[in-house]
Design a protein around this motif. Sequence first.
Motif, PDB file in Angstrom:
ATOM      1  N   THR A  72       0.811  -1.217   0.000  1.00  0.00           N
ATOM      2  CA  THR A  72       0.000   0.000   0.000  1.00  0.00           C
ATOM      3  C   THR A  72       0.843   1.266   0.000  1.00  0.00           C
ATOM      4  O   THR A  72       0.355   2.340  -0.344  1.00  0.00           O
ATOM      5  CB  THR A  72      -0.931   0.009   1.230  1.00  0.00           C
ATOM      6  N   LEU A  73       2.126   1.162   0.401  1.00  0.00           N
ATOM      7  CA  LEU A  73       2.994   2.332   0.409  1.00  0.00           C
ATOM      8  C   LEU A  73       3.325   2.790  -1.000  1.00  0.00           C
ATOM      9  O   LEU A  73       3.378   3.990  -1.286  1.00  0.00           O
ATOM     10  CB  LEU A  73       4.278   2.024   1.187  1.00  0.00           C
ATOM     11  N   GLN A  74       3.545   1.834  -1.908  1.00  0.00           N
ATOM     12  CA  GLN A  74       3.937   2.171  -3.269  1.00  0.00           C
ATOM     13  C   GLN A  74       2.769   2.199  -4.246  1.00  0.00           C
ATOM     14  O   GLN A  74       2.863   2.811  -5.302  1.00  0.00           O
ATOM     15  CB  GLN A  74       4.975   1.161  -3.789  1.00  0.00           C
ATOM     16  N   SER A  75       1.685   1.530  -3.901  1.00  0.00           N
ATOM     17  CA  SER A  75       0.577   1.372  -4.845  1.00  0.00           C
ATOM     18  C   SER A  75      -0.140   2.688  -5.089  1.00  0.00           C
ATOM     19  O   SER A  75      -0.450   3.434  -4.156  1.00  0.00           O
ATOM     20  CB  SER A  75      -0.422   0.331  -4.331  1.00  0.00           C
ATOM     21  N   LYS A  76      -0.397   2.972  -6.357  1.00  0.00           N
ATOM     22  CA  LYS A  76      -1.173   4.133  -6.763  1.00  0.00           C
ATOM     23  C   LYS A  76      -2.621   3.759  -7.043  1.00  0.00           C
ATOM     24  O   LYS A  76      -3.502   4.615  -7.040  1.00  0.00           O
ATOM     25  CB  LYS A  76      -0.558   4.769  -8.011  1.00  0.00           C
ATOM     26  N   ALA A  77      -2.857   2.479  -7.308  1.00  0.00           N
ATOM     27  CA  ALA A  77      -4.211   1.999  -7.594  1.00  0.00           C
ATOM     28  C   ALA A  77      -4.245   0.497  -7.379  1.00  0.00           C
ATOM     29  O   ALA A  77      -3.202  -0.163  -7.310  1.00  0.00           O
ATOM     30  CB  ALA A  77      -4.623   2.348  -9.021  1.00  0.00           C
ATOM     31  N   LEU A  78      -5.442  -0.034  -7.270  1.00  0.00           N
ATOM     32  CA  LEU A  78      -5.653  -1.475  -7.140  1.00  0.00           C
ATOM     33  C   LEU A  78      -6.469  -1.947  -8.334  1.00  0.00           C
ATOM     34  O   LEU A  78      -7.559  -1.422  -8.594  1.00  0.00           O
ATOM     35  CB  LEU A  78      -6.387  -1.801  -5.837  1.00  0.00           C
ATOM     36  N   ALA A  79      -5.930  -2.899  -9.069  1.00  0.00           N
ATOM     37  CA  ALA A  79      -6.614  -3.442 -10.243  1.00  0.00           C
ATOM     38  C   ALA A  79      -7.013  -4.891  -9.976  1.00  0.00           C
ATOM     39  O   ALA A  79      -6.197  -5.685  -9.500  1.00  0.00           O
ATOM     40  CB  ALA A  79      -5.713  -3.369 -11.473  1.00  0.00           C
ATOM     41  N   VAL A  80      -8.265  -5.216 -10.270  1.00  0.00           N
ATOM     42  CA  VAL A  80      -8.784  -6.575 -10.084  1.00  0.00           C
ATOM     43  C   VAL A  80      -9.181  -7.118 -11.450  1.00  0.00           C
ATOM     44  O   VAL A  80     -10.038  -6.543 -12.130  1.00  0.00           O
ATOM     45  CB  VAL A  80      -9.988  -6.584  -9.123  1.00  0.00           C
ATOM     46  N   ILE A  81      -8.550  -8.211 -11.858  1.00  0.00           N
ATOM     47  CA  ILE A  81      -8.784  -8.810 -13.169  1.00  0.00           C
ATOM     48  C   ILE A  81      -9.623 -10.069 -12.968  1.00  0.00           C
ATOM     49  O   ILE A  81      -9.192 -11.003 -12.280  1.00  0.00           O
ATOM     50  CB  ILE A  81      -7.447  -9.142 -13.856  1.00  0.00           C
ATOM     51  N   ILE A  82     -10.807 -10.093 -13.556  1.00  0.00           N
ATOM     52  CA  ILE A  82     -11.790 -11.151 -13.283  1.00  0.00           C
ATOM     53  C   ILE A  82     -12.042 -11.986 -14.539  1.00  0.00           C
ATOM     54  O   ILE A  82     -12.241 -11.442 -15.626  1.00  0.00           O
ATOM     55  CB  ILE A  82     -13.114 -10.542 -12.794  1.00  0.00           C
ATOM     56  N   ASP A  83     -12.017 -13.281 -14.370  1.00  0.00           N
ATOM     57  CA  ASP A  83     -12.381 -14.216 -15.440  1.00  0.00           C
ATOM     58  C   ASP A  83     -13.154 -15.357 -14.785  1.00  0.00           C
ATOM     59  O   ASP A  83     -12.577 -16.322 -14.307  1.00  0.00           O
ATOM     60  CB  ASP A  83     -11.146 -14.743 -16.167  1.00  0.00           C
ATOM     61  N   SER A  84     -14.469 -15.205 -14.721  1.00  0.00           N
ATOM     62  CA  SER A  84     -15.283 -16.155 -13.975  1.00  0.00           C
ATOM     63  C   SER A  84     -16.695 -16.202 -14.533  1.00  0.00           C
ATOM     64  O   SER A  84     -17.230 -15.188 -14.982  1.00  0.00           O
ATOM     65  CB  SER A  84     -15.327 -15.773 -12.488  1.00  0.00           C
ATOM     66  N   LEU A  99     -12.958  -5.725  -1.290  1.00  0.00           N
ATOM     67  CA  LEU A  99     -12.190  -4.922  -2.232  1.00  0.00           C
ATOM     68  C   LEU A  99     -12.498  -3.440  -2.082  1.00  0.00           C
ATOM     69  O   LEU A  99     -11.596  -2.598  -2.073  1.00  0.00           O
ATOM     70  CB  LEU A  99     -12.482  -5.379  -3.668  1.00  0.00           C
ATOM     71  N   LYS A 100     -13.784  -3.118  -1.968  1.00  0.00           N
ATOM     72  CA  LYS A 100     -14.187  -1.722  -1.849  1.00  0.00           C
ATOM     73  C   LYS A 100     -13.651  -1.113  -0.554  1.00  0.00           C
ATOM     74  O   LYS A 100     -13.120   0.010  -0.551  1.00  0.00           O
ATOM     75  CB  LYS A 100     -15.719  -1.625  -1.883  1.00  0.00           C
ATOM     76  N   TYR A 101     -13.752  -1.847   0.538  1.00  0.00           N
ATOM     77  CA  TYR A 101     -13.275  -1.340   1.820  1.00  0.00           C
ATOM     78  C   TYR A 101     -11.760  -1.166   1.800  1.00  0.00           C
ATOM     79  O   TYR A 101     -11.234  -0.158   2.302  1.00  0.00           O
ATOM     80  CB  TYR A 101     -13.680  -2.292   2.948  1.00  0.00           C
ATOM     81  N   PHE A 102     -11.041  -2.126   1.233  1.00  0.00           N
ATOM     82  CA  PHE A 102      -9.581  -2.056   1.190  1.00  0.00           C
ATOM     83  C   PHE A 102      -9.135  -0.844   0.376  1.00  0.00           C
ATOM     84  O   PHE A 102      -8.237  -0.101   0.785  1.00  0.00           O
ATOM     85  CB  PHE A 102      -9.023  -3.341   0.571  1.00  0.00           C
ATOM     86  N   ALA A 103      -9.759  -0.627  -0.784  1.00  0.00           N
ATOM     87  CA  ALA A 103      -9.384   0.501  -1.635  1.00  0.00           C
ATOM     88  C   ALA A 103      -9.666   1.835  -0.943  1.00  0.00           C
ATOM     89  O   ALA A 103      -8.847   2.765  -0.992  1.00  0.00           O
ATOM     90  CB  ALA A 103     -10.125   0.422  -2.962  1.00  0.00           C
ATOM     91  N   GLU A 104     -10.795   1.947  -0.289  1.00  0.00           N
ATOM     92  CA  GLU A 104     -11.138   3.197   0.397  1.00  0.00           C
ATOM     93  C   GLU A 104     -10.242   3.432   1.610  1.00  0.00           C
ATOM     94  O   GLU A 104      -9.842   4.562   1.882  1.00  0.00           O
ATOM     95  CB  GLU A 104     -12.604   3.160   0.826  1.00  0.00           C
ATOM     96  N   ALA A 105      -9.914   2.369   2.330  1.00  0.00           N
ATOM     97  CA  ALA A 105      -9.086   2.516   3.527  1.00  0.00           C
ATOM     98  C   ALA A 105      -7.683   2.984   3.195  1.00  0.00           C
ATOM     99  O   ALA A 105      -7.050   3.689   3.991  1.00  0.00           O
ATOM    100  CB  ALA A 105      -9.028   1.188   4.289  1.00  0.00           C
ATOM    101  N   HIS A 106      -7.176   2.599   2.022  1.00  0.00           N
ATOM    102  CA  HIS A 106      -5.815   2.966   1.634  1.00  0.00           C
ATOM    103  C   HIS A 106      -5.794   4.027   0.535  1.00  0.00           C
ATOM    104  O   HIS A 106      -4.749   4.259  -0.086  1.00  0.00           O
ATOM    105  CB  HIS A 106      -5.055   1.716   1.181  1.00  0.00           C
ATOM    106  N   HIS A 107      -6.952   4.631   0.271  1.00  0.00           N
ATOM    107  CA  HIS A 107      -7.056   5.738  -0.691  1.00  0.00           C
ATOM    108  C   HIS A 107      -6.529   5.335  -2.074  1.00  0.00           C
ATOM    109  O   HIS A 107      -5.742   6.045  -2.694  1.00  0.00           O
ATOM    110  CB  HIS A 107      -6.301   6.969  -0.179  1.00  0.00           C
ATOM    111  N   LEU A 108      -6.969   4.176  -2.539  1.00  0.00           N
ATOM    112  CA  LEU A 108      -6.567   3.669  -3.846  1.00  0.00           C
ATOM    113  C   LEU A 108      -7.776   3.661  -4.781  1.00  0.00           C
ATOM    114  O   LEU A 108      -8.884   3.303  -4.375  1.00  0.00           O
ATOM    115  CB  LEU A 108      -6.017   2.242  -3.735  1.00  0.00           C
ATOM    116  N   LYS A 109      -7.557   4.052  -6.016  1.00  0.00           N
ATOM    117  CA  LYS A 109      -8.615   3.946  -7.011  1.00  0.00           C
ATOM    118  C   LYS A 109      -8.749   2.483  -7.405  1.00  0.00           C
ATOM    119  O   LYS A 109      -7.760   1.810  -7.682  1.00  0.00           O
ATOM    120  CB  LYS A 109      -8.313   4.806  -8.233  1.00  0.00           C
TER     121      LYS A 109
END
Length: 333
Positions: A72-84, A99-109
């Motif tokens: 989370t220190l280096q990440s500028k965004a979180l990308a989730v790739i889905i094939d299901s 996923l939504k909570y993790f992104a909001e907690a660490h201020h990641l798009k």
Amino acid sequence: MCIRDRWYQRRVHGDINIEDHRDFQNCFILLMSFAKVKDAILKPVVSCIRINGMINQNRTALLVKSLEKVNTLQSKALAVIIDSEGGRPGQGQIMAEKLKYFAEAHHLKLYTFAQSMAASAAYVILCVGDHVVADRTSLVPSIGALSVHFSVKNQLNKLGIEPRLIPSNDKTWEHVGSALKHLSPEEREKILEMTKKTHEIFIDHVKKYREGKLKATPKELEESIFQGDVVQGNEALRLGIVDEVGTHYEILKRDFPNAQIVEVSPYTAFEQKIQDMRQMRSSLHTLLFPSNSGSPLKTVSTYLKDCLLYTSDAADDLLCVDLGGRRIIKKKK
């Protein structure tokens, strides 16, 4: 007078002089310099997590392990790739919320990408992204619900086996959903009612996260999209089911040209090698033994399917034994 003494004077007497402003300026320059050094040493990254296969509790556990390894220190965004193709709606909801909570907690798009397919419970996860992307050939969203019930009672009767179910009452789920009996009309109606409620929850979830983005007409929504239909990428973009059509690499490189795209795996290096070996074995199995094949070796492939370690006697015997948590082939005596 040192900085500490000047700050104390300011707090006690309310005296402010030009040196205070110089202190602020020096601190600001120092912080900016540190930010540049940090960016030089800690290159920004975009963390990518893959969700492949059936959406179930095992997939949720893998997602939790992957999130724990995101830098989370280096990440500028979180990308989730889905094939299901989908799975359990409850697990899809849990994964989406994590996923939504993790992104909001660490201020990641949060970027979500659909590959071959992101249908049903997989679209529950896909639609929570801040930016939802599908490939031109991706199949989405299949907003529907399905309950599957198997009955083996007739087969057991042919074998002369009579199952005897003794529930505390006829409304217990173990009794209603048992494969050892046929569904009564009342039980079928109850399951159908629950399935419809699940469908309504799915629709409310999509409306919540795609609010203001759905471009389909009310008729298209009610007669097609909210009835479990699937569309491909460009049509999904027209209907507002996704925000953009493209691949994860081109979208992330465009939005974060200086960032490194890093795949986050829930496995250790050794576990990843085991997964790669399993994938190679699966591909080889599919090549040698296609589905519905009448090959006489199909029985052999069934036994070898779950083996991680083989002995040189594999061709002589089909008996699998467990040794230290690994499955091997034991030779006949």
